[in-house]
Scaffold this active site. Structure first.
Site, short mmCIF file in Angstrom:
data_model
loop_
_atom_site.label_atom_id
_atom_site.label_comp_id
_atom_site.label_asym_id
_atom_site.label_seq_id
_atom_site.Cartn_x
_atom_site.Cartn_y
_atom_site.Cartn_z
N ASP A 7 0.84 -1.20 0.00
CA ASP A 7 0.00 0.00 0.00
C ASP A 7 0.88 1.26 0.00
OD1 ASP A 7 -2.27 1.66 0.41
OD2 ASP A 7 -1.90 1.64 2.57
N ASP A 9 -0.32 5.07 1.01
CA ASP A 9 -0.54 6.02 2.10
C ASP A 9 -0.34 5.37 3.46
OD1 ASP A 9 -1.30 8.37 0.59
OD2 ASP A 9 -3.09 7.24 0.04
N ASP A 133 -1.99 -0.58 5.97
CA ASP A 133 -2.37 -0.10 7.31
C ASP A 133 -3.89 -0.19 7.51
OD1 ASP A 133 -2.68 2.03 5.36
OD2 ASP A 133 -3.27 3.26 7.06
#
Lengths: 180, 180
Positions: A7, A9, A133
């Site tokens: 991922d 961000d 996250d």
């Protein structure tokens, strides 16, 4: 060669801290990183909601994000043994597509265009591992999810957790350990 | 619910014919659709190479593409029985991200943001079927590839072939036939 999807961000791009710095500077505020450990910036400064939201529709904001420590060197190492894809959700902010792409080309030049994916739902990702996250995305993902620690997921359980990129290196590059 | 991933250019967006029309109009040319059956536009008008290539880096070009006949109605029907993702390669033309996204929102409003994927290598797509005109992408894909006919793939074999969206409907909506 096993495949790891990563991922963007809060995993390789320090979006929330970049937002904090820019916000403090532009609006002469003094929000600290500590305050963001249990709340997001809008919760800390609710009367600035509109201003904070405007960053997320700004192309320049996504172009200038800080890189998360050690992600560049560890990803280069991982690429020796794994196929690496970057999989990022960009659909909420169409203006961010180009900026995110250019950011990746600048900071992660070893990732070819063919290994960059913009998607909203990570169940579409065909990979062995996903480092993310976002617990919802890890639950959608069909492979093995690795939870990258962030304040908003601190109470989440059920996934292998990494706190930083040195943890990622230890998890994937330690040949004595089977990740799966 | 089985999942179908659908390519964009030459499958739901009539990219090559839109390019042809715009080129004829702008440069006062008379290239016909028939001429594009065995060659691409640059091969037909090599001295316009630079001008033709410039369309592909133009944001407005991708925003104005014609929709391929019957794709809208058939995709709506398919959505009753399948999970539909649009998976398109946009990485070669970063300027096209936003335009392609807006085009999809206009012409295929039933596809949510979460079901739009921009990627370069379709081996990353986790779906049961992929409808694509690009043989290389179908070969990379891990599920069952369906070849959408286009002049450039007319000699390709080894995939179930569909010539138009009525063929797609017949293939997937005919309950007596098992697609796999």
């Amino acid at each position: 060669m096993k495949r790891i999807a990563i991922d963007m961000d809060e995993v390789i791009a320090n979006t929330s801290i970049s937002l904090l710095k820019l916000f403090n500077q532009l609006y002469d505020q003094d929000v600290t990183e500590d305050e963001l450990k249990s709340k997001n910036l809008i919760q800390v400064r609710p009367h600035f909601r509109k201003e904070i939201e405007s960053f997320y529709t700004s192309e320049t904001f996504f172009r200038g994000l800080d890189v998360i420590s050690d992600s560049q060197t560890v990803i280069l190492e991982l690429q020796e043994q794994y196929e690496i894809f970057i999989a990022t959700a960009a659909m909420e902010v169409p203006a961010s597509f180009k900026a995110k792409y250019e950011w990746l080309k600048e900071h992660f030049p070893s990732i070819p265009d063919s290994h960059i994916v913009f998607c909203g739902d990570k169940s579409i990702i065909h990979a062995d591992y996903l480092i993310d996250d976002n617990v919802n995305q890890l639950q959608l993902f069909r492979g093995k999810g690795i939870l990258y620690s962030a304040p908003h997921n601190r109470f989440a359980t059920g996934f292998t957790r990494v706190n930083n990129w040195l943890d990622v290196r230890a998890l994937f590059m330690n040949k004595a350990v089977e990740v799966m």
